[in-house]
Design an enzyme around this catalytic site. Structure first.
Site, mmCIF file in Angstrom:
data_model
loop_
_atom_site.group_PDB
_atom_site.id
_atom_site.type_symbol
_atom_site.label_atom_id
_atom_site.label_comp_id
_atom_site.label_asym_id
_atom_site.label_seq_id
_atom_site.Cartn_x
_atom_site.Cartn_y
_atom_site.Cartn_z
ATOM 1 N N THR A 1 0.490 -23.489 64.408
ATOM 2 C CA THR A 1 0.174 -24.065 65.729
ATOM 3 C C THR A 1 1.023 -23.424 66.826
ATOM 4 O OG1 THR A 1 -0.267 -26.140 64.601
ATOM 5 C CG2 THR A 1 0.041 -26.260 66.990
ATOM 6 N N ASP B 1 12.436 -37.382 62.196
ATOM 7 C CA ASP B 1 12.194 -36.363 63.227
ATOM 8 C C ASP B 1 12.959 -36.725 64.513
ATOM 9 O OD1 ASP B 1 10.427 -34.086 64.341
ATOM 10 O OD2 ASP B 1 10.010 -35.752 65.706
ATOM 11 N N GLY C 1 2.476 -29.910 70.434
ATOM 12 C CA GLY C 1 1.216 -29.211 70.662
ATOM 13 C C GLY C 1 1.472 -27.752 70.971
ATOM 14 N N ARG D 1 2.517 -16.220 55.980
ATOM 15 C CA ARG D 1 2.304 -16.145 54.537
ATOM 16 C C ARG D 1 1.004 -15.426 54.179
ATOM 17 N NH1 ARG D 1 3.582 -22.224 53.021
ATOM 18 N NH2 ARG D 1 2.039 -22.323 54.669
ATOM 19 N N GLU E 1 0.617 -36.617 60.671
ATOM 20 C CA GLU E 1 0.473 -35.780 59.480
ATOM 21 C C GLU E 1 -0.092 -36.606 58.325
ATOM 22 O OE1 GLU E 1 1.556 -32.567 59.261
ATOM 23 O OE2 GLU E 1 2.412 -32.469 61.276
ATOM 24 N N VAL F 1 13.382 -29.760 70.859
ATOM 25 C CA VAL F 1 13.482 -31.155 71.304
ATOM 26 C C VAL F 1 12.536 -31.385 72.480
ATOM 27 C CG1 VAL F 1 15.017 -32.985 72.129
ATOM 28 C CG2 VAL F 1 15.925 -31.182 70.654
ATOM 29 N N GLY G 1 -5.616 -36.313 64.038
ATOM 30 C CA GLY G 1 -4.679 -35.178 63.983
ATOM 31 C C GLY G 1 -3.390 -35.432 64.735
ATOM 32 N N LYS H 1 16.260 -34.647 66.420
ATOM 33 C CA LYS H 1 16.326 -34.277 67.846
ATOM 34 C C LYS H 1 17.513 -34.960 68.528
ATOM 35 C CE LYS H 1 11.336 -33.679 67.836
ATOM 36 N NZ LYS H 1 10.062 -34.393 68.001
ATOM 37 N N LYS I 1 13.706 -28.058 64.865
ATOM 38 C CA LYS I 1 14.729 -29.109 65.068
ATOM 39 C C LYS I 1 15.485 -29.436 63.795
ATOM 40 C CE LYS I 1 10.415 -31.094 64.825
ATOM 41 N NZ LYS I 1 9.216 -31.002 65.622
HETATM 42 N N1 LIG Z 1 3.465 -28.327 66.185
HETATM 43 C C1 LIG Z 1 4.178 -28.798 67.206
HETATM 44 O O1 LIG Z 1 3.641 -29.420 68.115
HETATM 45 C C2 LIG Z 1 5.665 -28.554 67.264
HETATM 46 C C3 LIG Z 1 6.398 -29.045 68.356
HETATM 47 C C4 LIG Z 1 7.764 -28.767 68.455
HETATM 48 C C5 LIG Z 1 8.374 -28.044 67.467
HETATM 49 N N2 LIG Z 1 7.650 -27.614 66.391
HETATM 50 C C6 LIG Z 1 8.346 -26.833 65.371
HETATM 51 O O2 LIG Z 1 7.810 -25.519 65.363
HETATM 52 C C7 LIG Z 1 7.865 -24.980 64.058
HETATM 53 C C8 LIG Z 1 6.473 -24.547 63.642
HETATM 54 O O3 LIG Z 1 5.617 -25.649 63.670
HETATM 55 P P1 LIG Z 1 4.027 -25.516 63.538
HETATM 56 O O4 LIG Z 1 3.472 -26.843 63.906
HETATM 57 O O5 LIG Z 1 3.556 -24.319 64.250
HETATM 58 O O6 LIG Z 1 3.878 -25.339 61.970
HETATM 59 P P2 LIG Z 1 2.609 -24.799 61.145
HETATM 60 O O7 LIG Z 1 1.371 -24.927 61.960
HETATM 61 O O8 LIG Z 1 2.678 -25.453 59.820
HETATM 62 O O9 LIG Z 1 2.942 -23.242 60.992
HETATM 63 C C9 LIG Z 1 3.954 -22.773 60.170
HETATM 64 C C10 LIG Z 1 3.675 -21.288 59.928
HETATM 65 O O10 LIG Z 1 4.741 -20.763 59.160
HETATM 66 C C11 LIG Z 1 4.172 -19.836 58.243
HETATM 67 N N3 LIG Z 1 5.064 -19.670 57.095
HETATM 68 C C12 LIG Z 1 5.365 -20.549 56.123
HETATM 69 N N4 LIG Z 1 6.231 -19.995 55.252
HETATM 70 C C13 LIG Z 1 6.453 -18.742 55.690
HETATM 71 C C14 LIG Z 1 7.243 -17.656 55.216
HETATM 72 N N5 LIG Z 1 7.989 -17.785 54.126
HETATM 73 N N6 LIG Z 1 7.231 -16.507 55.922
HETATM 74 C C15 LIG Z 1 6.500 -16.369 57.034
HETATM 75 N N7 LIG Z 1 5.722 -17.354 57.532
HETATM 76 C C16 LIG Z 1 5.707 -18.521 56.856
HETATM 77 C C17 LIG Z 1 2.834 -20.427 57.839
HETATM 78 O O11 LIG Z 1 2.067 -19.357 57.336
HETATM 79 P P3 LIG Z 1 0.511 -19.345 56.954
HETATM 80 O O12 LIG Z 1 -0.234 -19.805 58.164
HETATM 81 O O13 LIG Z 1 0.256 -17.922 56.658
HETATM 82 O O14 LIG Z 1 0.366 -20.250 55.792
HETATM 83 C C18 LIG Z 1 2.375 -20.997 59.177
HETATM 84 O O15 LIG Z 1 1.637 -20.064 59.908
HETATM 85 C C19 LIG Z 1 8.484 -26.081 63.185
HETATM 86 O O16 LIG Z 1 9.881 -25.900 63.109
HETATM 87 C C20 LIG Z 1 8.179 -27.334 63.955
HETATM 88 O O17 LIG Z 1 9.098 -28.390 63.683
HETATM 89 C C21 LIG Z 1 6.315 -27.832 66.281
#
Ligand SMILES: NC(=O)c1ccc[n+]([C@@H]2O[C@H](COP(=O)([O-])OP(=O)(O)OC[C@H]3O[C@@H](n4cnc5c(N)ncnc54)[C@H](OP(=O)(O)O)[C@@H]3O)[C@@H](O)[C@H]2O)c1
Length: 433
Positions: A14, A203, A304, A46, A192, A134, A189, A207, A107
């Site tokens: 995302t 979580d 988001g 991945r 989780e 955060v 959505g 933060k 975080k």
């Molecule tokens: N989503 C939010 O709104 C949000 C807000 C604030 C902070 N965050 C933080 O931002 C970070 C990412 O969140 P996200 O929501 O984007 O997570 P996500 O949608 O689950 O994406 C995680 C990505 O990491 C990749 N990945 C997993 N293991 C890996 C590895 N060993 N090497 C390389 N890539 C790898 C996955 O690969 P594949 O796609 O190839 O499987 C996936 O594309 C997290 O720390 C989260 O806490 C997220």
């Protein structure tokens, strides 16, 4: 025009894809603001075959994110994989070792390993930026570290988890119960499939630990945070809260006192006239109390793709401009270690909901137990009566000590006329010392 800032990005989920989209859509604006282009040179995730809706052909692909951090042609490594340890931490360490700046939204990693990673970054002379970790788009890290740097911050409150705030808001607006609203949030959505990290308060606690380190210039041991989630909040609690003039929020609170610091995450009754009570739905907010600035509140979208990418790229802009600061505003070696005030010592008013069989003498028994624990009642509410079913009865106490309230509620729970363990929610004394 100066040389581009070269960026390698790990994690194309995302936030990763959102960041690539923002960098492409705003390329001209970013180049004007930075005086140089922000250029992605390499990516890693991945599954190379997955269609992510963005063109990855301009970037060099790495199957191994740690290798990318070590050898790619990049000034900055952006870590968007997630997880406190594993590949996220390994690649952050590899990037720092290789003398590259790091930007992360992680975080969990910063809350648990921030001081260790920060010390390595300080020593290597690179930036470790985590504005996105955060409250997403809300620039709260900068606000505390730079904007309010002239102040001593005494207390901060945060609504730091959009999923919980959405559930509590929807429960209030619809009168529905927790399980029902959680199931709907999962379908939409907003929550989780395994929601425990969010609804059990972990979580928010991650933060809060980051904000407290920054605000008080102190090392935080994450295990010192008191954490209670929102699973036990009922539709009755939400309705009684409104009747008493409160909103229920999952608050992260960090407080500095003569005895040390207190870090607590729990559902809290917030008076309706306090601005943070009006922060609804998926929005996040942080309110800081500081000596010269007074009360400052920031509010906005905490998660988001777009909001989080906005914070990630904000950090990249700082690096492009050479506008970097130590990880916690001061060197990690200068962070203090302060004593922790245990939750048992917390003092404040309490809301207590009892489910009781409406029999003569019940209130006298409850009142006697409260008196024996030196807890005085401010109000009692009962909305329904039944001779056969337990009915909710709500007590609002004056200020009491947490340990006394816990003991009194255990004794009240043993009364024959009380049908289930009493449910207590702390009333947050906004404005009080
Ligand atoms: N989503 C939010 O709104 C949000 C807000 C604030 C902070 N965050 C933080 O931002 C970070 C990412 O969140 P996200 O929501 O984007 O997570 P996500 O949608 O689950 O994406 C995680 C990505 O990491 C990749 N990945 C997993 N293991 C890996 C590895 N060993 N090497 C390389 N890539 C790898 C996955 O690969 P594949 O796609 O190839 O499987 C996936 O594309 C997290 O720390 C989260 O806490 C997220």
């Amino acid at each position: 025009m100066s040389a581009p800032l070269k960026i390698a990005l790990a994690g194309l989920g995302t936030v990763g894809v959102g960041t690539l989209e923002l960098l492409t859509a705003q390329a001209g604006l970013l180049e004007r603001r930075c005086g140089r282009p922000l250029e992605v040179t390499a990516v890693s995730s991945r599954d190379r075959g997955r269609d992510r809706g963005v063109d990855l052909s301009p970037y060099l692909w790495f199957d191994d994110a740690v290798e990318m951090a070590a050898i790619s042609d990049a000034d900055v490594i952006v870590e968007l994989i997630g997880g406190s340890d594993g590949p996220a931490k390994a690649l952050t360490e590899a990037a720092i070792r290789a003398g590259r700046h790091v930007v992360t939204a992680n975080k969990a990693m910063i809350a648990l390993h921030g001081p260790e990673l920060g010390a390595a970054a300080d020593e290597a002379g690179v930036a470790l930026c985590y504005e996105a970790a955060v409250a997403g788009a809300v620039p709260v890290i900068r606000a505390i570290r730079e904007g309010l740097a002239a102040n001593r911050i005494s207390r901060l409150h945060g609504i730091l988890n959009g999923t919980c705030n959405y559930i509590l808001t929807t429960m209030r607006e619809t009168g529905r119960d927790f399980d029902d609203v959680l199931a709907e949030a999962q379908k939409l959505g907003y929550a989780e499939a395994d929601p425990s990290f969010d609804i059990d308060g972990i979580d928010t606690a991650h933060k809060l630990a980051i904000l407290a380190s920054l605000a008080f210039g102190t090392q935080i041991d994450f295990d010192d945070t008191f954490v209670e989630g929102i699973r036990r909040i009922s539709a009755d609690d939400i309705a009684f809260a409104s009747e008493l003039g409160y909103r229920i929020k999952l608050l992260g609170t960090a407080q500095l006192s003569d005895g040390g610091i207190q870090l607590r995450v729990h559902p809290a009754m917030v008076p309706l006239d306090v601005p943070i009570a009006a922060v609804e739905g998926v929005l996040n907010a942080v309110e800081c109390e500081s000596d010269f600035a007074g009360t400052t509140m920031l509010e906005g979208r905490g998660a988001g793709a777009g909001p989080t990418a906005s914070a990630v790229v904000g950090d990249l802009i700082d690096i492009a401009l050479g506008r970097t600061t130590p990880v916690y505003g001061i060197p990690v070696s200068a962070l203090a270690t302060l004593p922790v005030v245990p939750m048992d010592a917390h003092v404040g008013p309490y809301y207590v909901r009892l489910m009781v069989y409406d029999k003569p003498g019940v209130f006298a028994d409850v009142a006697a137990i409260l008196r024996d624990h030196e807890i005085s009642m401010e109000a009692v509410l009962q909305r329904s009566r039944s001779t056969t079913e337990p009915v909710p009865v709500v007590l609002k106490t004056h200020e009491a000590r947490e340990s006394a309230v816990t003991d009194a509620l255990a004794a009240i729970g043993r009364l024959a006329a009380v049908s289930e363990p009493p449910h207590m929610i702390r009333i947050e004394p906004f404005g009080a010392g």
